[in-house]
Enzyme design. Sequence first.
Site, mmCIF file in Angstrom:
data_model
loop_
_atom_site.group_PDB
_atom_site.id
_atom_site.type_symbol
_atom_site.label_atom_id
_atom_site.label_comp_id
_atom_site.label_asym_id
_atom_site.label_seq_id
_atom_site.Cartn_x
_atom_site.Cartn_y
_atom_site.Cartn_z
ATOM 1 N N ALA A 52 5.264 12.365 42.951
ATOM 2 C CA ALA A 52 4.964 12.365 41.515
ATOM 3 C C ALA A 52 4.981 13.795 41.003
ATOM 4 C CB ALA A 52 3.603 11.728 41.243
ATOM 5 N N LEU B 191 6.303 16.321 37.215
ATOM 6 C CA LEU B 191 6.823 16.318 35.858
ATOM 7 C C LEU B 191 8.310 15.990 35.852
ATOM 8 C CD1 LEU B 191 6.434 16.927 32.820
ATOM 9 C CD2 LEU B 191 6.757 19.356 33.360
ATOM 10 N N TYR B 192 9.040 16.582 36.791
ATOM 11 C CA TYR B 192 10.486 16.347 36.850
ATOM 12 C C TYR B 192 11.040 16.730 38.213
ATOM 13 C CZ TYR B 192 11.058 21.413 36.265
ATOM 14 O OH TYR B 192 11.014 22.775 36.426
ATOM 15 N N LEU B 193 12.258 16.315 38.466
ATOM 16 C CA LEU B 193 13.046 16.733 39.616
ATOM 17 C C LEU B 193 14.211 17.548 39.079
ATOM 18 C CD1 LEU B 193 13.905 16.456 42.687
ATOM 19 C CD2 LEU B 193 15.228 14.463 41.953
ATOM 20 N N GLY B 194 14.363 18.773 39.558
ATOM 21 C CA GLY B 194 15.435 19.633 39.065
ATOM 22 C C GLY B 194 16.802 19.004 39.282
ATOM 23 N N HIS C 105 1.841 14.867 33.985
ATOM 24 C CA HIS C 105 1.798 16.209 34.552
ATOM 25 C C HIS C 105 1.276 16.234 35.988
ATOM 26 C CE1 HIS C 105 0.662 20.663 34.275
ATOM 27 N NE2 HIS C 105 1.916 20.628 33.879
ATOM 28 N N LYS D 6 0.915 16.125 40.028
ATOM 29 C CA LYS D 6 1.769 16.570 41.129
ATOM 30 C C LYS D 6 1.180 16.028 42.427
ATOM 31 C CE LYS D 6 3.662 19.375 37.997
ATOM 32 N NZ LYS D 6 2.584 19.623 37.031
ATOM 33 N N ASP E 114 3.459 8.832 54.394
ATOM 34 C CA ASP E 114 2.610 8.051 55.297
ATOM 35 C C ASP E 114 1.152 8.448 55.084
ATOM 36 O OD1 ASP E 114 4.811 6.687 56.225
ATOM 37 O OD2 ASP E 114 5.013 7.876 58.060
#
Length: 504
Positions: A91, A93-96, A181, A183, A188
């Site tokens: 989780a 904000l974003y994935l580049g 927002h 992170k 596992d």
Amino acid sequence: MLASLSLMSRVAPRVVPSSPFIRSFSNLPSKHEQADHDYASRMQQLFDDNRPSLPRFVIQGQCVKPILKPSRFYGEMKEHIQQAQKSITLAALYLGHTESDLVETLSEALRSRPQLKVNLLLDSLRGTRDSGKGSSASLLYPLLKAYPKQVRVSMYHTPDLSGVLKKIMPSRFNEGIGLMHMKVYAFDDTLIMSGANMSHDYFSNRQDRYIKFQNKDITEYYCDLVNTVSSFSYSLQDKGSTFYLDMEAGVPDPVKQSIHFKNYATKSMRSFMKKWSNVQQSPKDASFDTTLYPLLQMGPLGIRQDERVTLSVLDHVLHAAKQEGTSKAFITSGYFNFERRYSNTIINSKAADVCLIAASPEANGFFNSAGISQYIPPAYTLIEKRFFDAAKAAGNAERIKIEEYNRRGWTYHAKGLWVYPPQSEHPIMTTIGSPNFGYRSLVRDLEAQLFMVTKNLGLRKNLHEELCNLRRGSTQVTEETFKAADRQVPLWVGGASEAIKTMM
């Protein structure tokens, strides 16, 4: 006083000084160690007094490890993806859009282990923003298409951006209304809590914080949290040759049905909190020396755990009656824009010395950016100057110090709080998570933060090392700092910063 402890002074730029504050803890008499344990017990009681709806996990301190470098954070991420057997939860904000290597690592793990499930939660506004080179959604779409039974991609959209506002707010600026927002990175039974997103700069030269926990229970809590938020988020769907976003059946749309969505999402989160509030673990034996308190802050949904507890902790640490000596608190945020009550509590500190660490203008992610955003670093300078002057006016110029992170070629995004008992050089408490201590964190965004109180000496030393690592890249702010030519702020920025400070 801070000056007498040499806590904030510098013998050279970007070097943490040698001082009585940084000496071998092993040489301290045992009574000091007992005093630290007593202080930790009082902090634990403070959290317990902040119930209801506050779960408590007790673990072994040896199962907690701060990660110091962005590159090591990335290395740990990849290693755990390669090793995970059952589930991966990510989780941010974003994935580049350039993180194809990370996506390929996920793909290899899914291909080799058909039983593996991957759950990703991103923000809808940031995750679909396409600057012409792609977006988080477009990068993840092939993964979803290749492994539809193993991959779930969810994108939360704030209900506060709807109707006419949704239509008129331009891309990028609309993100100031509210974001997902949090992170959280779980593999596992291993959890990495951080403030960092998943993109190249956060994996290379953007300094943040990251703490790894090897514990099934706390990992399960955060995986359930991500699943709960995902349940009222858009899901990425395959349309054959492209993707689209859709809500699950029965879930109100946050843009078209904002009020109904808030009610639905709030009910879901309240159910989640009630379920986990029953978790009140106690130490199994002396080795279970570290207590974890996960807190949530979701202003749009009326959930304000983190705000309530953080204010309570600051009030206790900064204003409680003095004992033998003075306690110390370090607070860091990538953006110097503390919410008014946080600022007032810090400025009027009576029982602790405080050091605030924030990004210098050059270490701000908006430094030298194009358009109006280039004035964001000067806006933060102005807010910092006002705080500096207010602390001086309150007679706390010696008690409260500010440091700026300014490492050549790096930006700064770390946030958190460390508390040191009187006459001790190692913290007994820290926080790790996504909040920046600003208005946005309190009111607009979805945030997750973990408070940790520990009596484990090894962990306390590691947390101290983590803080020293951040401070090696920082220098102290003085009156002369704001007189420098490159710190002169245009007059109009002052008015503009007041108008938009709740979105910064």
